[in-house]
Design a protein around this motif. Structure first.
Motif, PDB file in Angstrom:
ATOM      1  N   VAL A  80      45.338  35.226  40.466  1.00  0.00           N
ATOM      2  CA  VAL A  80      44.833  35.458  39.117  1.00  0.00           C
ATOM      3  C   VAL A  80      43.888  34.338  38.725  1.00  0.00           C
ATOM      4  O   VAL A  80      43.973  33.222  39.251  1.00  0.00           O
ATOM      5  CB  VAL A  80      45.977  35.589  38.087  1.00  0.00           C
ATOM      6  CG1 VAL A  80      46.993  36.625  38.534  1.00  0.00           C
ATOM      7  CG2 VAL A  80      46.656  34.243  37.823  1.00  0.00           C
ATOM      8  N   TYR A  86      47.138  36.931  34.554  1.00  0.00           N
ATOM      9  CA  TYR A  86      48.523  36.515  34.792  1.00  0.00           C
ATOM     10  C   TYR A  86      49.484  37.453  34.067  1.00  0.00           C
ATOM     11  O   TYR A  86      50.471  37.937  34.654  1.00  0.00           O
ATOM     12  CB  TYR A  86      48.733  35.072  34.326  1.00  0.00           C
ATOM     13  CG  TYR A  86      50.172  34.614  34.441  1.00  0.00           C
ATOM     14  CD1 TYR A  86      50.670  34.121  35.642  1.00  0.00           C
ATOM     15  CD2 TYR A  86      51.032  34.705  33.347  1.00  0.00           C
ATOM     16  CE1 TYR A  86      51.994  33.719  35.755  1.00  0.00           C
ATOM     17  CE2 TYR A  86      52.351  34.310  33.444  1.00  0.00           C
ATOM     18  CZ  TYR A  86      52.832  33.819  34.645  1.00  0.00           C
ATOM     19  OH  TYR A  86      54.142  33.442  34.748  1.00  0.00           O
ATOM     20  N   ILE A  99      52.658  34.595  42.372  1.00  0.00           N
ATOM     21  CA  ILE A  99      51.370  34.556  41.675  1.00  0.00           C
ATOM     22  C   ILE A  99      50.727  33.188  41.877  1.00  0.00           C
ATOM     23  O   ILE A  99      51.329  32.152  41.604  1.00  0.00           O
ATOM     24  CB  ILE A  99      51.533  34.847  40.170  1.00  0.00           C
ATOM     25  CG1 ILE A  99      52.105  36.243  39.945  1.00  0.00           C
ATOM     26  CG2 ILE A  99      50.184  34.712  39.460  1.00  0.00           C
ATOM     27  CD1 ILE A  99      52.385  36.572  38.488  1.00  0.00           C
ATOM     28  N   PHE A 101      47.452  30.845  40.737  1.00  0.00           N
ATOM     29  CA  PHE A 101      46.522  30.750  39.606  1.00  0.00           C
ATOM     30  C   PHE A 101      45.294  29.957  40.048  1.00  0.00           C
ATOM     31  O   PHE A 101      45.356  28.756  40.274  1.00  0.00           O
ATOM     32  CB  PHE A 101      47.201  30.065  38.416  1.00  0.00           C
ATOM     33  CG  PHE A 101      46.613  30.427  37.071  1.00  0.00           C
ATOM     34  CD1 PHE A 101      45.237  30.485  36.875  1.00  0.00           C
ATOM     35  CD2 PHE A 101      47.441  30.711  35.992  1.00  0.00           C
ATOM     36  CE1 PHE A 101      44.693  30.821  35.649  1.00  0.00           C
ATOM     37  CE2 PHE A 101      46.912  31.047  34.753  1.00  0.00           C
ATOM     38  CZ  PHE A 101      45.527  31.106  34.580  1.00  0.00           C
ATOM     39  N   GLU A 110      46.763  28.479  28.968  1.00  0.00           N
ATOM     40  CA  GLU A 110      46.978  29.245  30.196  1.00  0.00           C
ATOM     41  C   GLU A 110      47.982  28.537  31.097  1.00  0.00           C
ATOM     42  O   GLU A 110      48.877  29.176  31.677  1.00  0.00           O
ATOM     43  CB  GLU A 110      45.648  29.431  30.924  1.00  0.00           C
ATOM     44  CG  GLU A 110      44.708  30.407  30.230  1.00  0.00           C
ATOM     45  CD  GLU A 110      43.360  30.517  30.915  1.00  0.00           C
ATOM     46  OE1 GLU A 110      42.837  31.645  31.008  1.00  0.00           O
ATOM     47  OE2 GLU A 110      42.832  29.481  31.362  1.00  0.00           O
ATOM     48  N   ALA A 114      51.733  30.072  32.235  1.00  0.00           N
ATOM     49  CA  ALA A 114      52.135  30.246  33.627  1.00  0.00           C
ATOM     50  C   ALA A 114      53.380  29.430  33.965  1.00  0.00           C
ATOM     51  O   ALA A 114      54.260  29.890  34.703  1.00  0.00           O
ATOM     52  CB  ALA A 114      50.987  29.872  34.547  1.00  0.00           C
ATOM     53  N   ILE A 119      55.347  30.428  38.317  1.00  0.00           N
ATOM     54  CA  ILE A 119      54.095  30.402  39.073  1.00  0.00           C
ATOM     55  C   ILE A 119      54.384  29.893  40.487  1.00  0.00           C
ATOM     56  O   ILE A 119      55.223  29.005  40.682  1.00  0.00           O
ATOM     57  CB  ILE A 119      53.036  29.511  38.369  1.00  0.00           C
ATOM     58  CG1 ILE A 119      51.633  29.722  38.955  1.00  0.00           C
ATOM     59  CG2 ILE A 119      53.446  28.062  38.396  1.00  0.00           C
ATOM     60  CD1 ILE A 119      51.002  31.029  38.583  1.00  0.00           C
TER      61      ILE A 119
END
Length: 421
Positions: A80, A86, A99, A101, A110, A114, A119
């Motif tokens: 993402v 996200y 995930i 980032f 942000e 996360a 994350i």
């Protein structure tokens, strides 16, 4: 390979006639094949067999939740580049530990979102971002897992607007400064360095730039380990190209790409992450439009269609080629005619193809833009107050609208009028 083929004289998406979907949904619309999405994901997964790995789909290519859910249920992680992506991934059921980032401009909000939601890692792009991440994580009592994106100064030999691995690009830190930056990261109490990140560009049709970049990463891994860093994960990015022109030679296969990864970094014992987007989604989608008028101009004819640059901006933005085919299969041997294929927006840039050879077409005929699944719907806009076009997903003999076309009232009523008007 994709699952859009002629059967019984008409284009099908898997087992569904495209004409049936057009009659139900209206044109223009995007149409995706579940079988193609899954096939392309599995090609990457199988290419890395024998290595500890995770295929993280780069969801900026196509981010409808139905697509994300389809891939996530097959085992994919997600790459993402924004808080919105996200949250989309989480809404589609993707766990936080799958995930990654990325992105050069992560904000404190942000980062916080996360860290709260979970994350796998942040791919850090700069020292100021590293300082910001450490501050946010420390304030939350958390430790953020990170890789640091290095810029290897490798020419990806791709379009200038999608090249990311040269020294003049905005991405990553110069590989020459990696030891210094990793040392700084190791001194930050709320950051845990887990690996190295690299990504050199998109739509690469040659493995040589990848091999050069990954060889540099392998050398850096040895240096950083000697400095005491626990480099256990390599994020190698994405970027493998797709054949937009069927008449051209095909780009390298995922199997060849996987063999090159094994050859360059397989000996390091690291977990491998890759982030394909275009190759998974690109040929898994088409855009279907209808001819409004056939117009004769000075020395050329125009097909004016109901799709426009706001629906598919790649030709206007990148001079990109898409194969364009009639939905009704032409009779073999039908003589072709050159057309400029254009949309209704009042800009000359609203042109999809110039002097493209097509069988004769008429008002009301349906056409399909191949390889439109990546960077199509996600880059669309409501320019000229044109509604975002529907997205449709096919699975075998079933299809479903996965994003409906908004009404004009819905679009207009999003505006808020100040009280003084």
């Amino acid at each position: 390979m994709d699952h859009f083929m002629y059967q019984n004289g008409s284009l099908y998406a898997e087992d569904v006639p495209v004409t049936d979907i057009a009659a139900r949904v209206g044109t223009p619309f995007y149409l995706y094949s579940t079988a193609t999405l899954l096939r392309h994901y599995k090609l990457f997964d199988e290419a890395l067999a024998g290595m500890d790995h995770l295929v993280c789909y780069a969801m900026k290519a196509a981010s409808n939740q139905a697509i994300l859910m389809t891939l996530a249920q097959a085992g994919a992680g997600m790459d993402v580049v924004s808080m919105g992506e996200y949250l989309r991934a989480r809404a589609a059921g993707v766990p936080g530990d799958k995930i990654v980032f990325s992105g050069v401009g992560k904000t404190a909000e942000e980062i916080r979102t996360a860290l709260e939601g979970g994350i796998r890692q942040f791919n850090l792009e700069s020292e100021p971002e590293m300082v910001a991440l450490n501050a946010v994580a420390k304030s939350m009592g958390k430790v953020a897992p990170v890789t640091i994106r290095v810029n290897p100064d490798v020419d990806a030999k791709t379009h200038a607007k999608i090249a990311t691995g040269k020294s003049e690009n905005k991405f990553g830190i110069p590989i020459s400064r990696a030891r210094e930056v990793y040392r700084q990261a190791a001194e930050m109490e709320a950051i845990e360095v887990v690996g190295i990140d690299v990504h050199i560009g998109s739509q690469l049709t040659d493995l040589a730039p990848f091999e050069l970049a990954y060889t540099k990463v392998a050398e850096l891994t040895a240096i950083l380990r000697a400095d005491g860093h626990d480099i256990r994960r390599l994020d190698l990015g994405g970027g493998l190209g797709i054949p937009y022109e069927r008449s051209n030679s095909a780009p390298p296969l995922p199997l060849d790409y996987g063999a090159m990864i094994q050859r360059t970094v397989g000996h390091l014992g690291c977990e491998i992450e890759i982030e394909p987007g275009r190759l998974i989604a690109g040929n898994a989608g088409i855009m279907v439009a209808r001819v409004i008028y056939v117009k004769s101009g000075e020395g050329r004819d125009f097909l004016i269609i109901d799709g426009a640059m706001n629906d598919l901006i790649r030709p206007a933005m990148y001079d990109a080629h898409h194969d364009i085919i009639p939905v009704i299969e032409p009779t073999p041997g039908t003589e072709q005619h050159p057309y400029d294929i254009v949309g209704p927006v009042c800009e000359s840039g609203d042109t999809f193809a110039k002097q493209r050879s097509m069988v004769p077409l008429f008002a009301g005929d349906l056409i399909a833009f191949r390889s439109a699944g990546a960077y199509g719907a996600v880059m669309a806009s409501e320019y000229n107050t044109r509604p975002l076009i529907p997205e449709v997903l096919v699975n075998g003999d079933q299809f479903a609208v996965i994003r409906p076309r908004p009404t004009f009232d819905e679009m207009i009523n999003r505006d808020t009028i100040p009280e003084w008007l």
